[in-house]
Design an enzyme around this catalytic site. Structure first.
Site, PDB file in Angstrom:
ATOM      1  N   HIS A  55     -24.127  65.758  89.080  1.00 26.86           N
ATOM      2  CA  HIS A  55     -25.803  65.886  89.345  1.00 26.86           C
ATOM      3  C   HIS A  55     -26.043  65.896  88.254  1.00 26.86           C
ATOM      4  O   HIS A  55     -27.041  65.907  88.230  1.00 26.86           O
ATOM      5  CB  HIS A  55     -26.438  67.028  90.469  1.00 26.86           C
ATOM      6  CG  HIS A  55     -25.673  66.747  92.340  1.00 26.86           C
ATOM      7  ND1 HIS A  55     -26.163  65.879  93.013  1.00 26.86           N
ATOM      8  CD2 HIS A  55     -24.504  66.553  92.726  1.00 26.86           C
ATOM      9  CE1 HIS A  55     -25.778  65.808  93.873  1.00 26.86           C
ATOM     10  NE2 HIS A  55     -24.177  66.014  93.486  1.00 26.86           N
ATOM     11  N   ASP A 109     -32.859  65.942  82.240  1.00 26.99           N
ATOM     12  CA  ASP A 109     -31.935  65.641  84.149  1.00 26.99           C
ATOM     13  C   ASP A 109     -31.218  65.112  84.391  1.00 26.99           C
ATOM     14  O   ASP A 109     -31.436  63.799  84.122  1.00 26.99           O
ATOM     15  CB  ASP A 109     -33.917  66.156  85.048  1.00 26.99           C
ATOM     16  CG  ASP A 109     -33.684  67.082  85.718  1.00 26.99           C
ATOM     17  OD1 ASP A 109     -32.474  67.250  86.532  1.00 26.99           O
ATOM     18  OD2 ASP A 109     -35.039  66.889  86.613  1.00 26.99           O
TER      19      ASP A 109
HETATM   20  O1  F6P Z   1     -28.479  69.185  89.469  1.00 23.98           O
HETATM   21  C1  F6P Z   1     -27.747  70.877  89.324  1.00 23.98           C
HETATM   22  C2  F6P Z   1     -27.541  71.266  90.869  1.00 23.98           C
HETATM   23  O2  F6P Z   1     -26.887  71.607  91.693  1.00 23.98           O
HETATM   24  C3  F6P Z   1     -29.523  70.802  91.479  1.00 23.98           C
HETATM   25  O3  F6P Z   1     -29.351  70.538  92.210  1.00 23.98           O
HETATM   26  C4  F6P Z   1     -30.072  72.142  91.882  1.00 23.98           C
HETATM   27  O4  F6P Z   1     -31.091  72.308  91.668  1.00 23.98           O
HETATM   28  C5  F6P Z   1     -29.414  73.133  91.300  1.00 23.98           C
HETATM   29  O5  F6P Z   1     -28.600  73.111  90.181  1.00 23.98           O
HETATM   30  C6  F6P Z   1     -28.783  74.225  91.814  1.00 23.98           C
HETATM   31  O6  F6P Z   1     -28.690  75.190  91.526  1.00 23.98           O
HETATM   32  P1  F6P Z   1     -28.198  77.063  91.800  1.00 23.98           P
HETATM   33  O7  F6P Z   1     -27.882  76.119  93.508  1.00 23.98           O
HETATM   34  O8  F6P Z   1     -27.894  77.705  91.008  1.00 23.98           O
HETATM   35  O9  F6P Z   1     -29.823  77.127  92.316  1.00 23.98           O
END
Ligand code: F6P
Length: 490
Positions: A157, A364
Site C-alpha cells: 500500500h 504517499d
Molecule cells: O499505507 C499503509 C498503511 O497500512 C495505511 O493503509 C494506513 O494508513 C497505515 O499504513 C496504517 O498504519 P497503522 O496501522 O500503523 O496505524
C-alpha cells in the site's frame, strides 16, 4: 476458492466508529462482501505459551474476521521497531529516519513466522492467500517453508522507493528475496513497480522479463493495481451526513467563511508542517484572505511510542499555536486543529462542507483521502482538490490542482487559486476526477488482483507442465463470484 486476506490492522464493520488507516477502512466493505476470511492483529499481545493463537473469530458479512494476539516478546520490535522505524521511513524515502536494531529485525521475522503458522488453519486445498502491506514482506516465504503450495499474492500500500533508499534498510536483500516467494506482487503506481524491478535486477542480479522475476522460489509477476474507493457509496454517505450534528455545528460556526480541510494520520510522510506553513504564507502574503477562510486540520495521532512521531506532534502543535496566536482574531481562528479520529460518515460530511481539500503528502502510496474528498462533493457546487504530485492518487486525479509540497510559496498561491475558482472550472475538474474514480473502484481493484493472482498461477502450472520437473500440488482455480471484467493490471 477460499480467499484469505491478511493485514496487520483489520476493521470491524461499524460505520460510526472512528477508523485509523486507509487500508483497513478501504478493505472492510469489499472483504465483507467477498466472503473472504480476513486475518490480522487484535491489537493485543499474548504472553507465554497459549496454544490457540486466535483471540477472536467472528462473522464479517459473508465471511469472517480472525484476530490474533501477537507475541508480547516480539510485538514492539515488529510494529514500532522494524515495520515502522525501519521499513516505513525507507518506503517513504526518509532514509534519515531509519532506526533498526538486529533485535527488531528478528522480532519482525518472528511475527511473520508466527502469522504463517496461524494461517495454516485456513490452508484448504482451494485456498488463495492475499497478504497486505509492509508488515508482512516475508510472510509468503514463511508460508512456503511450511509447505503451503496454494497461490499467495502480496500488495504494497506504500510507495517503493529508489534503490539507494531501500539499501539503507538492514537485511534488505534477505527481505526482498523473501518477497519473491509471492506469486504476484502488486504496487500502487508504475513508478513503484519500476523501482522494485530496478532493485531486483541491479541489487539481486535476477532476471526480469515482461515484469516476471525468476528467483530460487520460481517466478513472481510484478504488476500495478491502483487502489480505489466506492465513490457512489461515499457520495450518498456525504449527502446524508449534512444533517449530522458535528457537520451542522461546523457549518454554523463558519459564519460565511470558507473552509479548507486536511485529514491525515499524524505522520511525517503527510507533509503537515509544510501545509501549515503554506497557509501561514498565504495569509501573510494576501492579508485580504485573512478571516475569509480557515483550515480544519484533523491529525489523528498514530504510532505515538516512536520518537519521530512524538517529535512531529510537538512541532505541529507549536506551529499551529504560533500561527493562530499571530494571525487569529477574537472571532477568527485560522487553523482548527484536532487530534482525534472521526467515523467515515462524519468525515464524508466534513469533506462536503469544505470548499478546498488539501492533500499534500511528501510521499504517499495512494492517499484515499484525496479520492474521498472528491467523491463527497456536491455535484452542483463541488470543492477543489489541492493534491501533492507525490501522492499515488495524482496519477489518476490529474485534474486536481497539483502541487509540489516542498514549495511553500507555490502551495500558498495554489490554495488561493482554489479558493476563488469559478464554478464552471470547478465542475469540469470534478467531473473528470469522478470519471476516474468510477473507472477504478475498490471493488474493481479487489476483483482485478484476485483474478490476476489466479491467472498467474495458471500460467505457472502450464509452464511446469511443459517442463520435465515434477508438478507441485496445484489448487483448484475457480472464477471469482464477484463482478469482474477483463484484467486491467499491467
Ligand atoms: O499505507 C499503509 C498503511 O497500512 C495505511 O493503509 C494506513 O494508513 C497505515 O499504513 C496504517 O498504519 P497503522 O496501522 O500503523 O496505524
Amino acid at each position: 476458492m477460499s480467499l484469505v486476506v491478511v493485514s496487520n490492522r483489520v476493521a470491524r464493520g461499524k460505520v460510526n466508529e472512528p477508523m485509523t488507516g486507509g487500508l483497513a477502512a478501504a478493505l472492510l466493505p469489499v472483504v465483507e462482501k467477498s466472503g473472504a476470511i480476513w486475518v490480522g492483529s487484535s491489537g493485543r499481545v499474548r504472553h507465554g505459551a497459549q496454544k490457540e493463537p486466535f483471540a477472536e473469530i467472528e462473522a464479517l458479512g459473508a465471511g469472517a474476521l480472525a484476530m490474533l494476539d501477537l507475541p508480547a516478546a516480539h510485538y514492539g520490535g515488529y510494529y514500532e521497531g522494524f515495520a515502522n522505524s525501519a521499513l516505513w521511513p525507507a518506503l517513504h524515502s526518509r532514509a534519515d529516519l531509519i532506526r533498526a536494531s538486529q533485535q527488531d529485525y528478528l522480532s519482525y521475522r518472528e511475527v511473520n513466522a508466527f502469522m504463517a503458522r496461524a494461517l495454516l488453519r485456513f490452508k484448504k486445498p482451494d485456498a488463495v492467500f492475499w497478504i497486505q502491506d509492509y508488515h508482512f514482506l516475508a510472510l509468503g516465504a514463511e508460508l512456503r517453508d511450511l509447505g503451503v503450495t496454494q497461490p499467495i499474492g502480496f500488495f504494497l500500500h506504500t510507495p517503493w522507493p529508489a534503490r539507494a533508499i531501500i539499501e539503507g534498510v538492514p537485511h534488505h536483500r534477505e527481505l526482498v528475496e523473501a518477497m519473491l516467494a509471492y506469486d504476484l506482487i502488486g504496487f500502487q503506481t508504475e513508478d513503484d513497480r519500476e523501482s522494485f524491478l530496478g532493485y531486483v535486477s541491479c541489487d539481486l542480479g535476477l532476471e526480469v522479463e515482461n515484469g516476471v522475476i525468476t528467483s530460487r522460489h520460481g517466478t513472481s509477476r510484478i504488476a500495478v493495481f491502483p487502489i480505489g474507493i466506492d465513490p457512489e457509496k461515499f457520495a450518498t454517505q456525504a449527502a446524508k451526513a449534512a444533517s449530522h450534528p458535528d457537520v451542522s455545528r461546523l457549518r454554523r460556526s463558519l459564519n460565511g467563511e470558507k473552509l479548507a480541510i486536511g485529514v491525515d494520520r499524524l505522520d511525517y510522510s503527510k507533509g503537515l508542517i509544510n501545509r501549515i506553513e503554506a497557509f501561514d504564507r498565504m495569509w501573510t502574503l494576501q492579508p485580504a484572505l485573512q478571516r475569509t477562510v480557515s483550515l480544519l486540520q484533523i491529525a489523528t495521532p498514530s504510532r505515538g511510542a516512536i520518537e519521530a512521531y512524538g517529535n512531529l506532534q510537538n512541532e505541529l502543535a507549536k506551529l499551529v499555536s504560533d500561527v493562530n496566536g499571530r494571525l487569529g482574531e477574537v472571532d477568527w481562528t485560522p487553523i482548527r486543529y484536532l487530534n482525534k479520529g472521526f467515523s467515515q460518515t462524519v468525515l464524508a460530511g466534513l469533506y462536503r462542507t469544505a470548499q478546498v481539500g488539501v492533500v499534500t503528502p511528501l510521499h504517499d502510496g495512494m492517499n484515499l483521502v484525496a479520492k474521498e474528498y472528491v467523491a463527497a462533493q456536491n455535484p452542483a457546487d463541488p470543492g477543489v482538490l489541492v493534491l501533492s504530485k507525490f501522492a499515488g492518487a495524482a496519477n489518476e486525479l490529474d485534474t486536481a490542482l497539483l502541487v509540489n509540497p516542498h514549495d511553500i510559496d507555490g502551495m500558498a498561491r495554489t490554495i488561493a487559486i482554489a479558493l476563488s475558482m469559478p464554478l464552471t472550472e470547478r465542475r469540469m475538474r470534478w467531473e473528470a476526477m469522478m470519471t476516474k474514480l468510477r473507472a477504478g473502484t475498490i471493488q474493481q481493484w479487489f476483483a482485478d488482483f484476485v483474478e490476476a493472482l489466479q491467472e498467474t498461477r495458471l500460467d505457472k502450472a502450464e509452464d511446469k507442465a511443459e517442463s520435465p520437473s515434477p508438478v507441485a500440488e496445484a489448487p483448484t482455480l475457480v472464477p471469482l463470484r464477484s463482478v469482474n471484467t477483463g484484467a486491467r493490471y499491467h
